[in-house]
Design a protein around this motif. Sequence first.
Motif, short mmCIF file in Angstrom:
data_model
loop_
_atom_site.label_atom_id
_atom_site.label_comp_id
_atom_site.label_asym_id
_atom_site.label_seq_id
_atom_site.Cartn_x
_atom_site.Cartn_y
_atom_site.Cartn_z
N ILE A 1 12.51 4.69 -1.18
CA ILE A 1 11.29 4.99 -0.43
C ILE A 1 10.65 6.26 -0.97
O ILE A 1 11.32 7.12 -1.55
CB ILE A 1 11.58 5.16 1.08
CG1 ILE A 1 12.59 6.28 1.33
CG2 ILE A 1 12.06 3.86 1.70
CD1 ILE A 1 12.80 6.59 2.79
N ASP A 2 9.34 6.36 -0.78
CA ASP A 2 8.57 7.55 -1.15
C ASP A 2 8.37 8.36 0.13
O ASP A 2 7.72 7.90 1.07
CB ASP A 2 7.22 7.12 -1.72
CG ASP A 2 6.34 8.30 -2.10
OD1 ASP A 2 6.67 9.45 -1.76
OD2 ASP A 2 5.29 8.06 -2.74
N PRO A 3 8.92 9.58 0.20
CA PRO A 3 8.82 10.36 1.43
C PRO A 3 7.39 10.73 1.81
O PRO A 3 7.12 11.06 2.97
CB PRO A 3 9.65 11.61 1.13
CG PRO A 3 9.66 11.72 -0.36
CD PRO A 3 9.65 10.30 -0.86
N ASN A 4 6.47 10.67 0.84
CA ASN A 4 5.06 10.94 1.15
C ASN A 4 4.40 9.78 1.87
O ASN A 4 3.41 9.95 2.58
CB ASN A 4 4.29 11.26 -0.13
CG ASN A 4 4.79 12.51 -0.81
OD1 ASN A 4 4.98 13.54 -0.17
ND2 ASN A 4 5.03 12.43 -2.11
N VAL A 5 4.94 8.60 1.66
CA VAL A 5 4.39 7.39 2.29
C VAL A 5 5.22 6.96 3.50
O VAL A 5 4.68 6.56 4.52
CB VAL A 5 4.32 6.24 1.26
CG1 VAL A 5 3.90 4.93 1.93
CG2 VAL A 5 3.37 6.59 0.12
N TYR B 1 -2.38 0.51 11.57
CA TYR B 1 -1.71 1.37 10.59
C TYR B 1 -2.07 0.94 9.17
O TYR B 1 -2.23 -0.25 8.89
CB TYR B 1 -0.19 1.32 10.77
CG TYR B 1 0.26 1.83 12.11
CD1 TYR B 1 0.39 3.19 12.36
CD2 TYR B 1 0.53 0.94 13.16
CE1 TYR B 1 0.78 3.66 13.60
CE2 TYR B 1 0.92 1.40 14.41
CZ TYR B 1 1.04 2.77 14.62
OH TYR B 1 1.42 3.22 15.85
N ASP B 2 -2.14 1.93 8.29
CA ASP B 2 -2.33 1.69 6.86
C ASP B 2 -0.97 1.85 6.20
O ASP B 2 -0.50 2.97 5.97
CB ASP B 2 -3.33 2.70 6.28
CG ASP B 2 -3.52 2.54 4.77
OD1 ASP B 2 -2.93 1.61 4.19
OD2 ASP B 2 -4.24 3.37 4.19
N LEU B 3 -0.30 0.75 5.91
CA LEU B 3 1.06 0.81 5.39
C LEU B 3 1.15 1.38 3.99
O LEU B 3 2.23 1.81 3.56
CB LEU B 3 1.69 -0.59 5.42
CG LEU B 3 1.84 -1.23 6.81
CD1 LEU B 3 2.54 -2.59 6.69
CD2 LEU B 3 2.60 -0.33 7.77
N SER B 4 0.04 1.43 3.27
CA SER B 4 0.07 2.02 1.93
C SER B 4 0.22 3.53 1.99
O SER B 4 0.68 4.16 1.04
CB SER B 4 -1.21 1.67 1.17
OG SER B 4 -2.35 2.31 1.74
N ALA B 5 -0.14 4.13 3.13
CA ALA B 5 -0.05 5.57 3.30
C ALA B 5 0.92 5.97 4.41
O ALA B 5 1.30 7.14 4.51
CB ALA B 5 -1.43 6.16 3.60
N ASP B 6 1.28 5.01 5.24
CA ASP B 6 2.09 5.31 6.43
C ASP B 6 3.01 4.12 6.72
O ASP B 6 2.81 3.39 7.68
CB ASP B 6 1.16 5.59 7.62
CG ASP B 6 1.89 5.92 8.90
OD1 ASP B 6 3.07 6.33 8.82
OD2 ASP B 6 1.29 5.78 9.98
#
Length: 366
Positions: free
Chosen positions: A80-84, A319-324
């Motif tokens: 996982i990317d912790p920013n996303v 929700y925007d799953l690409s960012a969250d």
Amino acid sequence: MKEVPKDYYHTDAINDTTVAYIREFAQSDKPFFLYVAHNAPHWPLQARPEDIAKYKDTYKSGWEPVRKARYERMVKMGLIDPNVTKLPDTPPGAMRWEENPDREWDATAMAVHAAMIDRMDQGIGRIIDALKQSGELENTLILFLSDNGASPENCAKYGPGFDRPGETRDGRKIVYATEKQVLPGPQTSYASIGPRWAGVANTPYRYAKAESFEGGINTPMIAFWPKGITAKKGSFSDHTGHVMDLMATFCELSGAVYPRQYKNNDIRPTTGTSIVASFSGKSPGQRRELFNEHFGARYAREGNWKLVSPSSDSTWQLYDLSADRSETKNLAAEHPELAKRLANRWHEWADTHQVFPKPDRPASGR
């Protein structure tokens, strides 16, 4: 009637039977298909003592330390990317581990849960060895995927009846641990991990099974096929798939054609799409729509936009799953037209997929 061995354990029986099938089918040059449906680690929490012993101290630190350690390991692995995908906050009002009077019981429950997975994994190892010994491993596609989110349910509260036994095969009473009065593990105890450990098991997502947030629907999958997968070994794919895609995938690989009729009855076309392209690291290049409903919990997804509502509240969240990816920032107020359009799309889907009418509810359900 065949006598059941005294040391019978369902997970072992499933794996041993699978191994026997592989050895039988491998004697023919025809391809074969096996669906290995494990109950583990679903409730009831029952495992072999030697497997439980491996994890007797693993979960004594409590819910939050284990959850944070899992999250950090996922980040380190590059999963996982912790920013996303951020680690959501602990639910408001949730009991702290130090305040929990049932710490021994809860730590044991998760140890049994881990032991059930361990035993399943041992058997999968035997399955892979059987494929290797038969010479079939390199050209066998293996797909491993979990159920849709760990269950927060207290399975003991309903007591015995229907699919829940009241005694063991040798006549011993089964205690339904509604008050955590007996430790989980033996077949004389019936219990589940509960909501806090379910949240840990679903790290890094929110909610759990029966809800339509990622914690209740996101299913990790492993694909193995040395002769057929050209994507980098050990790599991760962000392809959005669905279990309904498996039929289309198997049809493409085998050359089978999904039927249009059976005994003069029209068959609905499959709504799944093949995931074979992802095996070579390719992007599907489509803005996919997905919908669901489960006892009031529901979602509509278009690309990375996801509209979702919990079972206890009909209010939509966006929700925007690409960012969250972990669904922490509700954007419904910022994008009202998008939320409205996705809500309308969900109702169109619901009206054509027998979601309505529901028992004891108005036909519109809106």
